[in-house]
Scaffold this motif. Structure first.
Motif, PDB file in Angstrom:
ATOM      1  N   UNK A 151       0.830  -1.204   0.000  1.00 49.12           N
ATOM      2  CA  UNK A 151       0.000   0.000   0.000  1.00 49.12           C
ATOM      3  C   UNK A 151       0.866   1.256   0.000  1.00 49.12           C
ATOM      4  N   UNK A 152       1.896   1.287   0.830  1.00 51.54           N
ATOM      5  CA  UNK A 152       2.771   2.463   0.893  1.00 51.54           C
ATOM      6  C   UNK A 152       3.566   2.627  -0.395  1.00 51.54           C
ATOM      7  N   UNK A 153       3.966   1.523  -0.993  1.00 54.55           N
ATOM      8  CA  UNK A 153       4.708   1.611  -2.254  1.00 54.55           C
ATOM      9  C   UNK A 153       3.840   2.199  -3.359  1.00 54.55           C
ATOM     10  N   UNK A 154       2.581   1.758  -3.427  1.00 58.73           N
ATOM     11  CA  UNK A 154       1.680   2.306  -4.435  1.00 58.73           C
ATOM     12  C   UNK A 154       1.405   3.789  -4.198  1.00 58.73           C
ATOM     13  N   UNK A 155       1.252   4.169  -2.934  1.00 58.36           N
ATOM     14  CA  UNK A 155       0.978   5.575  -2.647  1.00 58.36           C
ATOM     15  C   UNK A 155       2.198   6.448  -2.964  1.00 58.36           C
ATOM     16  N   UNK A 156       3.385   5.999  -2.589  1.00 55.18           N
ATOM     17  CA  UNK A 156       4.587   6.793  -2.850  1.00 55.18           C
ATOM     18  C   UNK A 156       4.858   6.920  -4.347  1.00 55.18           C
ATOM     19  N   UNK A 157       4.589   5.866  -5.092  1.00 53.57           N
ATOM     20  CA  UNK A 157       4.849   5.904  -6.531  1.00 53.57           C
ATOM     21  C   UNK A 157       3.830   6.746  -7.289  1.00 53.57           C
ATOM     22  N   UNK A 158       2.648   6.952  -6.704  1.00 54.60           N
ATOM     23  CA  UNK A 158       1.587   7.704  -7.384  1.00 54.60           C
ATOM     24  C   UNK A 158       1.026   8.805  -6.502  1.00 54.60           C
ATOM     25  N   UNK A 159       1.876   9.359  -5.647  1.00 55.46           N
ATOM     26  CA  UNK A 159       1.406  10.336  -4.660  1.00 55.46           C
ATOM     27  C   UNK A 159       0.854  11.597  -5.319  1.00 55.46           C
ATOM     28  N   UNK A 160       1.495  12.066  -6.376  1.00 53.43           N
ATOM     29  CA  UNK A 160       1.065  13.320  -7.012  1.00 53.43           C
ATOM     30  C   UNK A 160      -0.343  13.179  -7.584  1.00 53.43           C
ATOM     31  N   UNK A 161      -0.589  12.101  -8.315  1.00 49.21           N
ATOM     32  CA  UNK A 161      -1.915  11.895  -8.905  1.00 49.21           C
ATOM     33  C   UNK A 161      -2.984  11.731  -7.834  1.00 49.21           C
ATOM     34  N   UNK A 162      -2.693  10.979  -6.779  1.00 51.93           N
ATOM     35  CA  UNK A 162      -3.682  10.741  -5.735  1.00 51.93           C
ATOM     36  C   UNK A 162      -3.993  12.019  -4.961  1.00 51.93           C
ATOM     37  N   UNK A 163      -2.959  12.813  -4.665  1.00 49.78           N
ATOM     38  CA  UNK A 163      -3.183  14.060  -3.934  1.00 49.78           C
ATOM     39  C   UNK A 163      -3.958  15.057  -4.787  1.00 49.78           C
ATOM     40  N   UNK A 164      -3.620  15.148  -6.073  1.00 49.74           N
ATOM     41  CA  UNK A 164      -4.355  16.053  -6.956  1.00 49.74           C
ATOM     42  C   UNK A 164      -5.817  15.618  -7.107  1.00 49.74           C
ATOM     43  N   UNK A 165      -6.051  14.320  -7.211  1.00 45.05           N
ATOM     44  CA  UNK A 165      -7.419  13.820  -7.291  1.00 45.05           C
ATOM     45  C   UNK A 165      -8.197  14.189  -6.028  1.00 45.05           C
ATOM     46  N   UNK A 166      -7.580  14.002  -4.870  1.00 40.94           N
ATOM     47  CA  UNK A 166      -8.224  14.325  -3.595  1.00 40.94           C
ATOM     48  C   UNK A 166      -8.503  15.821  -3.487  1.00 40.94           C
ATOM     49  N   UNK A 167      -7.509  16.641  -3.812  1.00 43.70           N
ATOM     50  CA  UNK A 167      -7.658  18.090  -3.665  1.00 43.70           C
ATOM     51  C   UNK A 167      -8.696  18.650  -4.627  1.00 43.70           C
ATOM     52  N   UNK A 168      -8.634  18.241  -5.892  1.00 44.42           N
ATOM     53  CA  UNK A 168      -9.568  18.772  -6.877  1.00 44.42           C
ATOM     54  C   UNK A 168     -11.002  18.295  -6.632  1.00 44.42           C
ATOM     55  N   UNK A 169     -11.154  17.143  -6.001  1.00 46.32           N
ATOM     56  CA  UNK A 169     -12.500  16.709  -5.631  1.00 46.32           C
ATOM     57  C   UNK A 169     -13.128  17.673  -4.637  1.00 46.32           C
ATOM     58  N   UNK A 170     -12.355  18.088  -3.634  1.00 52.58           N
ATOM     59  CA  UNK A 170     -12.873  19.043  -2.654  1.00 52.58           C
ATOM     60  C   UNK A 170     -13.086  20.420  -3.276  1.00 52.58           C
ATOM     61  N   UNK A 171     -12.218  20.804  -4.205  1.00 54.36           N
ATOM     62  CA  UNK A 171     -12.424  22.077  -4.904  1.00 54.36           C
ATOM     63  C   UNK A 171     -13.733  22.045  -5.683  1.00 54.36           C
ATOM     64  N   UNK A 172     -14.008  20.926  -6.343  1.00 49.96           N
ATOM     65  CA  UNK A 172     -15.262  20.790  -7.077  1.00 49.96           C
ATOM     66  C   UNK A 172     -16.471  20.885  -6.148  1.00 49.96           C
ATOM     67  N   UNK A 173     -16.369  20.300  -4.955  1.00 53.08           N
ATOM     68  CA  UNK A 173     -17.484  20.359  -4.000  1.00 53.08           C
ATOM     69  C   UNK A 173     -17.701  21.787  -3.516  1.00 53.08           C
ATOM     70  N   UNK A 174     -16.610  22.525  -3.288  1.00 50.87           N
ATOM     71  CA  UNK A 174     -16.743  23.923  -2.863  1.00 50.87           C
ATOM     72  C   UNK A 174     -17.460  24.742  -3.930  1.00 50.87           C
TER      73      UNK A 174
END
Length: 221
Positions: free
Chosen positions: A48-71
């Motif tokens: 799990x940590x390996x997948x998150x570290x290897x794709x951290x930028x995409x996952x963080x951007x997905x999380x952040x932009x989801x909240x921006x869309x909700x706002x």
């Protein structure tokens, strides 16, 4: 931002028959070798940590932009309420009408930003999904090949030296090489588990997006 880079492919497919050469090659950030090389750098962590570290930028951007869309989703009703208040004020005159036009423009701008945030977070989420599936498939292949190298060959000389009970018939398949991971296991892992993990990542925004919507409605209430 407009995804216009897909238009030439769509136009070519509309009027002609698409061939393999018509589709452009994957970028290095989506190819299996660079992805697995990056994934292999984090050998000290669990999967799990390996997948998150290897794709951290995409996952963080997905999380952040989801909240921006909700706002921005709640910005529409907010500006609509201000427009109705400005138009319902009979004593406001032209000034209130001008303010209503400003709020209308801001409502349109918020809708545009929400649509763009949705498109971008879906893009990053799908890219993380594709990368994770590729990394898992490459890891499965790598482990399967290593298992074949180390445990796929049976020492026939050692097998011949084992004591056999008197009168026992020799098993013709006893000395056959046995692979540690056969083709069926590899296909099952790739077709089922790897794809299921990747699709979970691409649909994960439903979880935290729905939680944020529930909180926003509770605060609004």
């Amino acid at each position: 931002m407009s995804f216009r880079w897909v238009v030439p492919l769509l136009e070519n497919g509309t009027y002609n028959t698409l061939n393999e050469d018509d589709v452009w090659n994957l970028s290095p950030t989506m190819q299996a070798r660079p992805l697995y090389t990056k994934f292999s750098r984090f050998l000290q962590s669990n999967l799990f940590k390996r997948l998150f570290k290897a794709n951290a930028i995409d996952l963080i951007l997905d999380f952040t932009l989801t909240y921006v869309s909700i706002v921005f989703n709640y910005a529409g009703p907010f500006f609509l309420k201000r427009i109705l208040d400005a138009l319902s004020d009979e004593d406001g005159g032209p000034d209130k009408r001008a303010i209503a036009y400003v709020y209308a423009f801001l409502a349109f701008l918020s809708s545009l930003c929400k649509a763009q945030a949705d498109v971008q977070h879906l893009w990053y989420g799908r890219r993380a999904c594709t990368r994770i599936r590729t990394e898992l498939m490459a890891a499965i292949y790598d482990k399967a090949l290593k298992r074949k190298d180390f445990s796929g060959i049976v020492d026939k000389d050692a097998a011949e030296k084992k004591a056999k009970p008197p009168g026992a018939k020799a098993d013709p398949k006893a000395d056959d090489p046995k692979a540690g991971a056969d083709i069926g296991k590899i296909v099952n892992l790739m077709a089922g588990d790897a794809n299921r993990c990747a699709m979970t990542v691409s649909a994960m925004y439903f979880i935290y997006g729905g939680t944020a919507v529930d909180r926003g409605e509770a605060v609004h209430t």
